[in-house]
Design an enzyme around this catalytic site. Sequence first.
Site, PDB file in Angstrom:
ATOM      1  CG  HIS A 121       3.344  -3.399   3.457  1.00 44.77           C
ATOM      2  ND1 HIS A 121       2.027  -3.003   3.411  1.00 44.77           N
ATOM      3  CD2 HIS A 121       3.798  -3.321   2.178  1.00 44.77           C
ATOM      4  CE1 HIS A 121       1.704  -2.697   2.169  1.00 44.77           C
ATOM      5  NE2 HIS A 121       2.761  -2.876   1.397  1.00 44.77           N
ATOM      6  CD  GLU A 122       7.376  -3.604   0.943  1.00 44.84           C
ATOM      7  OE1 GLU A 122       7.236  -4.378  -0.021  1.00 44.84           O
ATOM      8  OE2 GLU A 122       6.814  -2.486   1.007  1.00 44.84           O
ATOM      9  CG  HIS A 171       3.952  -6.729  -1.216  1.00 46.26           C
ATOM     10  ND1 HIS A 171       2.755  -6.748  -1.910  1.00 46.26           N
ATOM     11  CD2 HIS A 171       4.103  -5.457  -0.767  1.00 46.26           C
ATOM     12  CE1 HIS A 171       2.217  -5.530  -1.859  1.00 46.26           C
ATOM     13  NE2 HIS A 171       3.003  -4.729  -1.169  1.00 46.26           N
ATOM     14  CG  HIS A 211       0.752 -12.096  -3.432  1.00 45.00           C
ATOM     15  ND1 HIS A 211       0.303 -10.914  -3.966  1.00 45.00           N
ATOM     16  CD2 HIS A 211      -0.084 -13.055  -3.904  1.00 45.00           C
ATOM     17  CE1 HIS A 211      -0.754 -11.139  -4.720  1.00 45.00           C
ATOM     18  NE2 HIS A 211      -1.020 -12.436  -4.699  1.00 45.00           N
TER      19      HIS A 211
END
Length: 682
Positions: free
Chosen positions: A471-472, A475, A478
Amino acid sequence: MDAPINPLLAPWEAPFGLPPFDLVRPEHFKPAFERGMREHREELARIAARRDEPTLDNTLVAFDASGRLLSRVEALFHNLAASATSDALQAVQREMAAPLAAHWSAVYMDAALFERIDALHARREALALTPEELRLLERVHLDFVRAGARLRGGARQRYAQVMQRLAELTTTFAQNVLHDEAAYALELRDEADLAGLPDFLRAAAHQAAVERGLASGHAITLARSLIVPFLTFSPRRDLREQAWRAWMSRGEHAGAHDNRPVAREILALRREQAALHGHASYADYALADSMAGTQSQVWALLQQVWDRALPALQRERALLEAARDAQGSREPLQPWDWRYWAERVRRQHYALDDAELKPYFALPNMVQAAFDCAQRLFGLRFTPRADVLTYHPDVRAYEVSEADGRVIGLFLHDNFARAGKRSGAWMSALHWQHRNGFESRPVVLNNNNFARGDGQGPTLLSLDDVRTLFHEFGHGLHGLLSDVRYERLSGTQVLRDFVELPSQLFEHWIDEPEVLERHARHHRSGEPIPHVLVERVRAARRFGQAYESVRYTASALVDMAAHAAAEPIDDVVAFEARVLAERGAPAVAGLNHRLPHFQHLFSGSSYAAGYYVYLWAEVLDADAYDAFVEAGDPFDAATAQRARRWIYSSGNSVEPGAAYEAFRGRAATIEPMLRERGLIDD
Ligand SMILES: [Zn+2]
């Protein structure tokens, strides 16, 4: 005699423009903040004082490029305050919260500056701007309006006061939670206390006791990676209850660290902030700048999930009670029992045992898995840079390059829980990608809070931890893949109900059997995870989804209710209880975050009336991943190319609804999310 040089103010000449971490001291921050704010004010005064016609370059582009010293110092400070804090840094944090808030408030209330931006905005159709330039103009204009640039007279003054006070209160709120987490440890003194705990948890509990200097030898702290497995594995109902109560009551103790009055005052000030903007509630104000747009969209989404999750929870509950009965126990099911019996069911029905999985999830292998997926999807390579100096020996640095060798940024991975680091997992940056004035390469951080292994072997993760890691990292991508001209539009600085799409989308790859079979290798034998185990993971995936859905949605409902309330809330705990009772929330499931420690809402404002965004983004990510499924290959090149272009690289340079449609060829539908959560049938 020369004044000693403040390393925060000198040029940062380390690779990737990193600060000289070894030279930075807490006392350097205050003068650096002050100098940064002064330089920023001077730069803005020059823009505002111009007598010529406002143009994109002389106003907007100059505004986007201003305040760089201050941003650089703030980014470093926030990272250290979250990952490596100290009493001295916390004191700086308390001292600087109000002046920094006052500074930013003054920037966005600068009448002369706003006049130029407003004039430009009024002529925007006639300016022949590129789509990204137009987006910058609209975004910055809206930032000013939402920060109160149109307020006049007393309202203007009051607004600035409210924002300053909010900055102080949100700092206090976070520090109070940190205090309660640091203050608590459940000491496990003998074999009877340690009964039933798998090896990894014993090792982690031992490590925690050593770090806290506790003579008992083993301790359970409130770090998620200790408390959750303890509630899952310990057959000691009395200890589970103690740990659960400590976990749930963070922020709710009378005395100097009580967050109840802090949350109450924050909610009152936010209501006033919204009223100054002409909104009936803070929720209305917050949602006006989101993909959802209005409260009704959010309530409708939450209701759809809630209505389906409650009956699904009863079905899970029946399985848990059957497992309990089979053990000859008659104890009524309490919140601290749920995970324990759920683990029994998981073992019985799916033959899945978290402790059996863990040896396949060694941290270094899972980091490689994340890197490998990024390479197969986007061609990225992650090369260790052991020579790069960071703020803590735990941190691993990687240079990130494209398939053609071009270096695009630096990735810092900080994976372990430790004293002085806040709980949870998050992504942040020391530098954002942009091309305004010069080519800025991103320096992106991922923080996790994994319990460190005992030194005998690698740190072993749970499947939950692996999901957090991915998940991180989503990010992180991104931030790293951002490809925009202006800093305000860079990376994760998108609308908040879009920001969880890149992260949640990336989680899907860990569920791919081919990824697991390639990377989930036993840390001793090197054998890949057995195929039957992968199949069992897949089969068990939906079990427990009702529990998670109820806990999440309950927190989201409380958040929305607290920020939608038109009346003052005197007692946040009673308010929370009332909202849950009205919705028929089952006490046995509990909720993810209670108001006295709900950091998403009160340690800053970015998730206030916004805890729903994970679910909103899940509608998008479940639908987005279906594009790979439809292509018949989780690494389908054309789909990956579109995901990179429209989801990971465009930042805020494109309106998010339009970006999504460009990726998918249509708007998202809700069914894939409901199906993944097992809330509708396939
Ligand atoms: Zn996230």
